[in-house]
Design a protein around this motif. Structure first.
Motif, PDB file in Angstrom:
ATOM      1  N   ARG A 264       2.673  12.262   2.918  1.00 14.61           N
ATOM      2  CA  ARG A 264       2.768  11.554   1.321  1.00 14.61           C
ATOM      3  C   ARG A 264       3.396  11.304   0.708  1.00 14.61           C
ATOM      4  O   ARG A 264       4.845  12.583   0.953  1.00 14.61           O
ATOM      5  CB  ARG A 264       1.819  12.492   0.360  1.00 14.61           C
ATOM      6  CG  ARG A 264      -0.039  11.883   0.590  1.00 14.61           C
ATOM      7  CD  ARG A 264      -0.344  11.796  -0.448  1.00 14.61           C
ATOM      8  NE  ARG A 264      -2.041  11.622  -0.637  1.00 14.61           N
ATOM      9  CZ  ARG A 264      -2.274  10.257   0.125  1.00 14.61           C
ATOM     10  NH1 ARG A 264      -1.725   9.293  -0.362  1.00 14.61           N
ATOM     11  NH2 ARG A 264      -3.640  10.131   0.130  1.00 14.61           N
ATOM     12  N   LYS A 265       4.123  10.411   0.598  1.00 11.83           N
ATOM     13  CA  LYS A 265       5.301   9.621  -0.357  1.00 11.83           C
ATOM     14  C   LYS A 265       4.883   9.218  -1.696  1.00 11.83           C
ATOM     15  O   LYS A 265       4.760   7.937  -1.501  1.00 11.83           O
ATOM     16  CB  LYS A 265       6.178   8.707   0.994  1.00 11.83           C
ATOM     17  CG  LYS A 265       6.895   9.898   1.856  1.00 11.83           C
ATOM     18  CD  LYS A 265       8.168   8.778   2.348  1.00 11.83           C
ATOM     19  CE  LYS A 265       8.611   9.914   4.009  1.00 11.83           C
ATOM     20  NZ  LYS A 265       9.507   9.168   4.133  1.00 11.83           N
ATOM     21  N   GLY A 266       4.890   9.647  -2.490  1.00 10.74           N
ATOM     22  CA  GLY A 266       4.180   9.515  -3.908  1.00 10.74           C
ATOM     23  C   GLY A 266       3.078   9.198  -4.155  1.00 10.74           C
ATOM     24  O   GLY A 266       2.256   9.633  -3.232  1.00 10.74           O
ATOM     25  N   ARG A 267       2.562   8.314  -4.037  1.00 10.68           N
ATOM     26  CA  ARG A 267       1.196   7.754  -3.867  1.00 10.68           C
ATOM     27  C   ARG A 267       0.684   7.495  -2.613  1.00 10.68           C
ATOM     28  O   ARG A 267      -0.709   6.765  -2.535  1.00 10.68           O
ATOM     29  CB  ARG A 267       1.119   6.279  -5.109  1.00 10.68           C
ATOM     30  CG  ARG A 267       1.411   5.383  -5.071  1.00 10.68           C
ATOM     31  CD  ARG A 267       0.894   4.641  -6.758  1.00 10.68           C
ATOM     32  NE  ARG A 267       1.333   3.384  -6.323  1.00 10.68           N
ATOM     33  CZ  ARG A 267       1.234   1.806  -6.176  1.00 10.68           C
ATOM     34  NH1 ARG A 267      -0.470   2.310  -6.661  1.00 10.68           N
ATOM     35  NH2 ARG A 267       1.910   1.028  -6.552  1.00 10.68           N
ATOM     36  N   TYR A 268       2.086   6.573  -2.114  1.00 15.67           N
ATOM     37  CA  TYR A 268       1.081   6.251  -0.206  1.00 15.67           C
ATOM     38  C   TYR A 268       0.771   7.193   1.123  1.00 15.67           C
ATOM     39  O   TYR A 268       1.990   8.510   0.498  1.00 15.67           O
ATOM     40  CB  TYR A 268       2.888   5.233  -0.255  1.00 15.67           C
ATOM     41  CG  TYR A 268       2.356   4.276  -1.209  1.00 15.67           C
ATOM     42  CD1 TYR A 268       1.389   3.150  -0.672  1.00 15.67           C
ATOM     43  CD2 TYR A 268       3.406   4.339  -2.017  1.00 15.67           C
ATOM     44  CE1 TYR A 268       1.242   1.905  -1.981  1.00 15.67           C
ATOM     45  CE2 TYR A 268       3.698   3.129  -2.820  1.00 15.67           C
ATOM     46  CZ  TYR A 268       2.679   1.876  -2.812  1.00 15.67           C
ATOM     47  OH  TYR A 268       2.604   0.828  -3.453  1.00 15.67           O
TER      48      TYR A 268
ATOM     49  N   CYS B 259      -1.683   1.872   4.235  1.00 11.29           N
ATOM     50  CA  CYS B 259      -2.243   0.842   3.421  1.00 11.29           C
ATOM     51  C   CYS B 259      -1.780  -0.429   3.306  1.00 11.29           C
ATOM     52  O   CYS B 259      -2.698  -1.895   4.068  1.00 11.29           O
ATOM     53  CB  CYS B 259      -1.613   0.794   2.029  1.00 11.29           C
ATOM     54  SG  CYS B 259       0.076   0.481   1.352  1.00 11.29           S
TER      55      CYS B 259
END
Length: 98
Positions: A71-75, A41
């Protein structure tokens, strides 16, 4: 390095937007010493490319084994495949020496 693998790497890096994305991932990864990961992001906001196009470019870079994504959580995070960089450096070094 086998020629099919090498062709995938060069094809992946031949697109200017994809090359810019890859260079940004490398730059951000070097800047984050703690994790070695790059939050995508942070990069995607700086590029004037739509999300579907970025997704396609990430897939191409990943298929060429230039990066890993997860993916790490929502990132979504990316990391550079250091082994591939080493292989490319060796190839260029051998070519330069001959």
């Amino acid at each position: 390095m086998e020629t099919k693998k090498l062709a995938k790497v060069f094809k992946a890096l031949s697109n200017p937007n994809r090359l810019e994305l890859y260079m940004q991932i490398v730059k951000h990864q070097e800047a984050s010493y703690a994790t070695g990961d790059c939050l995508l992001c942070e990069i995607t906001n700086s590029l004037n490319i739509g999300a579907p196009t970025i997704s396609h470019h990430l897939k191409e870079l990943s298929n060429a084994e230039l990066i890993f994504t997860e993916r790490k959580g929502r990132y979504l995070v990316a990391s550079v495949n250091e082994k591939m960089i080493g292989e490319m450096c060796e190839l260029l070094k051998l070519h330069h020496e001959s």
